[in-house]
Write a protein that holds these residues in place. Structure first.
Motif, PDB file in Angstrom:
ATOM      1  N   THR A  19       0.863  -1.274   0.012  1.00  0.00           N
ATOM      2  CA  THR A  19       0.062  -0.083   0.182  1.00  0.00           C
ATOM      3  C   THR A  19       0.910   1.192  -0.010  1.00  0.00           C
ATOM      4  OG1 THR A  19      -1.878  -1.135   1.176  1.00  0.00           O
ATOM      5  CG2 THR A  19      -1.763   1.343   1.179  1.00  0.00           C
ATOM      6  N   MET A  20       1.958   1.426   0.787  1.00  0.00           N
ATOM      7  CA  MET A  20       2.887   2.423   0.901  1.00  0.00           C
ATOM      8  C   MET A  20       3.458   2.457  -0.305  1.00  0.00           C
ATOM      9  SD  MET A  20       4.181   2.495   4.835  1.00  0.00           S
ATOM     10  CE  MET A  20       4.458   1.013   5.087  1.00  0.00           C
ATOM     11  N   ALA A  21       4.051   1.271  -0.897  1.00  0.00           N
ATOM     12  CA  ALA A  21       4.562   1.625  -2.380  1.00  0.00           C
ATOM     13  C   ALA A  21       3.671   2.078  -3.412  1.00  0.00           C
ATOM     14  CB  ALA A  21       5.149   0.334  -2.781  1.00  0.00           C
ATOM     15  N   ARG A  22       2.377   1.841  -3.172  1.00  0.00           N
ATOM     16  CA  ARG A  22       1.616   2.202  -4.320  1.00  0.00           C
ATOM     17  C   ARG A  22       1.191   3.627  -4.083  1.00  0.00           C
ATOM     18  NH1 ARG A  22      -3.059  -0.615  -2.687  1.00  0.00           N
ATOM     19  NH2 ARG A  22      -1.611  -2.557  -3.049  1.00  0.00           N
ATOM     20  N   GLU A  23       1.134   4.039  -3.031  1.00  0.00           N
ATOM     21  CA  GLU A  23       1.072   5.536  -2.646  1.00  0.00           C
ATOM     22  C   GLU A  23       2.295   6.490  -2.755  1.00  0.00           C
ATOM     23  OE1 GLU A  23      -0.199   5.343   1.430  1.00  0.00           O
ATOM     24  OE2 GLU A  23      -2.365   4.577   0.841  1.00  0.00           O
ATOM     25  N   MET A  30       9.006   4.042   4.802  1.00  0.00           N
ATOM     26  CA  MET A  30       8.357   2.770   4.921  1.00  0.00           C
ATOM     27  C   MET A  30       9.169   2.031   6.265  1.00  0.00           C
ATOM     28  SD  MET A  30       7.950   1.268   1.226  1.00  0.00           S
ATOM     29  CE  MET A  30       7.295   1.910  -0.190  1.00  0.00           C
ATOM     30  N   SER A  31      10.532   2.235   6.268  1.00  0.00           N
ATOM     31  CA  SER A  31      11.291   1.669   7.054  1.00  0.00           C
ATOM     32  C   SER A  31      11.010   2.009   8.419  1.00  0.00           C
ATOM     33  CB  SER A  31      12.906   2.205   6.638  1.00  0.00           C
ATOM     34  OG  SER A  31      13.693   1.616   7.851  1.00  0.00           O
ATOM     35  N   LEU A  48       9.190  -8.725  -3.831  1.00  0.00           N
ATOM     36  CA  LEU A  48       7.924  -8.583  -4.726  1.00  0.00           C
ATOM     37  C   LEU A  48       7.450  -8.064  -5.992  1.00  0.00           C
ATOM     38  CD1 LEU A  48       6.127  -7.217  -1.389  1.00  0.00           C
ATOM     39  CD2 LEU A  48       5.957  -9.496  -2.080  1.00  0.00           C
ATOM     40  N   GLY A  49       8.909  -7.662  -6.321  1.00  0.00           N
ATOM     41  CA  GLY A  49       8.843  -6.954  -7.902  1.00  0.00           C
ATOM     42  C   GLY A  49       8.367  -5.728  -8.012  1.00  0.00           C
ATOM     43  N   ILE A  50       8.478  -4.882  -6.878  1.00  0.00           N
ATOM     44  CA  ILE A  50       7.802  -3.671  -6.694  1.00  0.00           C
ATOM     45  C   ILE A  50       9.021  -2.708  -6.902  1.00  0.00           C
ATOM     46  CG2 ILE A  50       6.901  -2.025  -5.291  1.00  0.00           C
ATOM     47  CD1 ILE A  50       5.534  -4.467  -4.058  1.00  0.00           C
ATOM     48  N   THR A  51       9.123  -1.820  -7.821  1.00  0.00           N
ATOM     49  CA  THR A  51      10.112  -0.757  -7.786  1.00  0.00           C
ATOM     50  C   THR A  51       9.772   0.447  -6.889  1.00  0.00           C
ATOM     51  OG1 THR A  51      10.256  -1.338 -10.072  1.00  0.00           O
ATOM     52  CG2 THR A  51      11.411   0.699  -9.464  1.00  0.00           C
TER      53      THR A  51
END
Length: 56
Positions: A19-23, A30-31, A48-51
């Motif tokens: 969710t944080m990555a999407r936002e 995040m840390s 997770l394959g998230i940049t």
């Protein structure tokens, strides 16, 4: 003990991370919110394959 248990990445924690990555939340933030090192955040995002965002 498995790596997952040792690392403590629960489904809820992973959902928060996604969710944080999407936002567009910076990995450093995040840390702090997830009480994990920035390296752990980067490693899990990669797994997770998230940049992560380009923010500092």
């Amino acid at each position: 003990m498995s790596e997952t248990v040792e690392a403590g990445w629960t489904l809820e924690t992973v959902q928060q991370l996604r969710t944080m990555a999407r936002e567009g939340v910076a990995p450093s933030v995040m840390s702090l919110k997830l009480k994990r090192s920035v390296a752990a955040i980067h490693a899990k995002l990669a797994e997770l394959g998230i940049t992560p965002t380009a923010k500092a």
